[in-house]
Design a protein around this motif. Structure first.
Motif, mmCIF file in Angstrom:
data_model
loop_
_atom_site.group_PDB
_atom_site.id
_atom_site.type_symbol
_atom_site.label_atom_id
_atom_site.label_comp_id
_atom_site.label_asym_id
_atom_site.label_seq_id
_atom_site.Cartn_x
_atom_site.Cartn_y
_atom_site.Cartn_z
ATOM 1 N N UNK A 1 0.809 -1.220 0.000
ATOM 2 C CA UNK A 1 0.000 0.000 0.000
ATOM 3 C C UNK A 1 0.842 1.270 0.000
ATOM 4 N N UNK A 2 2.122 1.153 0.284
ATOM 5 C CA UNK A 2 2.974 2.355 0.304
ATOM 6 C C UNK A 2 4.067 2.309 -0.759
ATOM 7 N N UNK A 3 3.910 1.450 -1.751
ATOM 8 C CA UNK A 3 4.905 1.324 -2.816
ATOM 9 C C UNK A 3 4.471 2.095 -4.050
ATOM 10 N N UNK A 4 5.393 2.858 -4.614
ATOM 11 C CA UNK A 4 5.134 3.610 -5.841
ATOM 12 C C UNK A 4 6.164 3.213 -6.885
ATOM 13 N N UNK A 5 5.801 3.389 -8.142
ATOM 14 C CA UNK A 5 6.697 3.050 -9.239
ATOM 15 C C UNK A 5 7.921 3.972 -9.259
ATOM 16 N N UNK A 6 7.700 5.264 -8.986
ATOM 17 C CA UNK A 6 8.790 6.236 -9.021
ATOM 18 C C UNK A 6 8.884 6.970 -7.692
ATOM 19 N N UNK A 7 10.102 7.180 -7.234
ATOM 20 C CA UNK A 7 10.360 7.972 -6.037
ATOM 21 C C UNK A 7 11.502 8.925 -6.354
ATOM 22 N N UNK A 8 11.295 10.208 -6.049
ATOM 23 C CA UNK A 8 12.326 11.222 -6.270
ATOM 24 C C UNK A 8 12.731 11.753 -4.906
ATOM 25 N N UNK A 9 14.031 11.823 -4.660
ATOM 26 C CA UNK A 9 14.503 12.308 -3.371
ATOM 27 C C UNK A 9 15.746 13.148 -3.561
ATOM 28 N N UNK A 10 16.057 13.938 -2.538
ATOM 29 C CA UNK A 10 17.294 14.710 -2.533
ATOM 30 C C UNK A 10 18.172 14.146 -1.431
ATOM 31 N N UNK A 11 19.462 14.133 -1.692
ATOM 32 C CA UNK A 11 20.423 13.606 -0.737
ATOM 33 C C UNK A 11 21.347 14.732 -0.305
ATOM 34 N N UNK A 12 21.515 14.848 0.996
ATOM 35 C CA UNK A 12 22.449 15.844 1.515
ATOM 36 C C UNK A 12 23.511 15.114 2.326
ATOM 37 N N UNK A 13 24.243 14.264 1.662
ATOM 38 C CA UNK A 13 25.280 13.494 2.350
ATOM 39 C C UNK A 13 24.684 12.288 3.031
ATOM 40 N N UNK A 14 24.504 12.381 4.339
ATOM 41 C CA UNK A 14 24.056 11.246 5.130
ATOM 42 C C UNK A 14 22.543 11.043 5.046
ATOM 43 N N UNK A 15 21.785 12.125 4.936
ATOM 44 C CA UNK A 15 20.327 12.039 4.958
ATOM 45 C C UNK A 15 19.752 12.154 3.557
ATOM 46 N N UNK A 16 18.619 11.478 3.345
ATOM 47 C CA UNK A 16 17.867 11.635 2.100
ATOM 48 C C UNK A 16 16.450 12.036 2.467
ATOM 49 N N UNK A 17 15.841 12.856 1.623
ATOM 50 C CA UNK A 17 14.479 13.316 1.859
ATOM 51 C C UNK A 17 13.658 13.047 0.610
ATOM 52 N N UNK A 18 12.565 12.287 0.774
ATOM 53 C CA UNK A 18 11.680 11.994 -0.344
ATOM 54 C C UNK A 18 10.930 13.270 -0.696
ATOM 55 N N UNK A 19 11.002 13.653 -1.955
ATOM 56 C CA UNK A 19 10.324 14.860 -2.434
ATOM 57 C C UNK A 19 8.991 14.533 -3.105
ATOM 58 N N UNK A 20 8.930 13.399 -3.797
ATOM 59 C CA UNK A 20 7.690 13.035 -4.482
ATOM 60 C C UNK A 20 7.681 11.539 -4.777
ATOM 61 N N UNK A 21 6.465 10.963 -4.787
ATOM 62 C CA UNK A 21 6.278 9.558 -5.158
ATOM 63 C C UNK A 21 5.047 9.472 -6.043
ATOM 64 N N UNK A 22 5.092 8.598 -7.024
ATOM 65 C CA UNK A 22 3.939 8.438 -7.893
ATOM 66 C C UNK A 22 4.108 7.282 -8.843
ATOM 67 N N UNK A 23 3.056 7.042 -9.633
ATOM 68 C CA UNK A 23 3.077 5.944 -10.588
ATOM 69 C C UNK A 23 3.472 6.393 -11.984
ATOM 70 N N UNK A 24 3.637 7.714 -12.181
ATOM 71 C CA UNK A 24 4.079 8.227 -13.482
ATOM 72 C C UNK A 24 4.934 9.461 -13.243
ATOM 73 N N UNK A 25 5.720 9.807 -14.242
ATOM 74 C CA UNK A 25 6.553 11.007 -14.132
ATOM 75 C C UNK A 25 5.678 12.253 -14.073
ATOM 76 N N UNK A 26 4.512 12.195 -14.711
ATOM 77 C CA UNK A 26 3.599 13.332 -14.653
ATOM 78 C C UNK A 26 3.156 13.598 -13.206
ATOM 79 N N UNK A 27 2.839 12.532 -12.478
ATOM 80 C CA UNK A 27 2.471 12.684 -11.063
ATOM 81 C C UNK A 27 3.619 13.294 -10.269
ATOM 82 N N UNK A 28 4.822 12.842 -10.545
ATOM 83 C CA UNK A 28 6.001 13.353 -9.851
ATOM 84 C C UNK A 28 6.146 14.844 -10.107
ATOM 85 N N UNK A 29 6.082 15.232 -11.362
ATOM 86 C CA UNK A 29 6.259 16.634 -11.731
ATOM 87 C C UNK A 29 5.147 17.490 -11.129
ATOM 88 N N UNK A 30 3.897 17.002 -11.143
ATOM 89 C CA UNK A 30 2.795 17.726 -10.527
ATOM 90 C C UNK A 30 3.035 17.942 -9.031
#
Length: 125
Positions: free
Chosen positions: A88-117
């Motif tokens: 229930x919490x799995x998405x096809x695409x996940x975009x995150x930013x990494x600042x060395x040790x930590x990563x922060x999820x910025x967006x998750x979705x099933x298409x790149x359009x969802x990510x960009x939105x």
């Protein structure tokens, strides 16, 4: 070494963004060595009692049929819940930013359009 001198040296080595803490209740080297010796003895005693407790618990519960039934049902429902939680919490695409040790999820979705939105909404565009 005086604190102000030490802090200047540390700042020179690490930069202005360093932080520190002081624990006035911390033991000295001899106190830590003594605590380590006592810790070894305490952990050994704890381990022994833990093994005895585990053996006794197993012995008592082995004959309890209701406990055995509930235990099996608990394991089954826990595994099913874990699988469904993952699905229930799995998405096809996940975009995150990494600042060395930590990563922060910025967006998750099933298409790149969802990510960009999502990214556009977050950025206020």
């Amino acid at each position: 070494m005086e604190r102000s001198v030490a802090l200047k040296k540390v700042e020179k080595l690490l930069g202005k963004s360093f932080r520190y803490r002081v624990n006035l209740k911390a033991p000295n080297a001899d106190g830590r060595a003594e605590a380590r010796k006592r810790l070894e003895i305490a952990e050994s005693a704890h381990s022994s009692v833990s093994r005895q407790l585990s053996a006794r618990t197993s012995e008592l519960l082995r004959g309890d049929l209701e406990y055995q039934r509930l235990s099996a049902e608990y394991k089954s429902t826990r595994e099913k819940s874990a699988d469904l939680r993952l699905t229930s919490s799995s998405y096809r695409f996940t975009v995150f930013v990494s600042s060395g040790f930590f990563t922060k999820v910025e967006a998750e979705g099933d298409s790149w359009e969802e990510i960009i939105d999502q990214l556009n909404r977050k950025r206020g565009a």
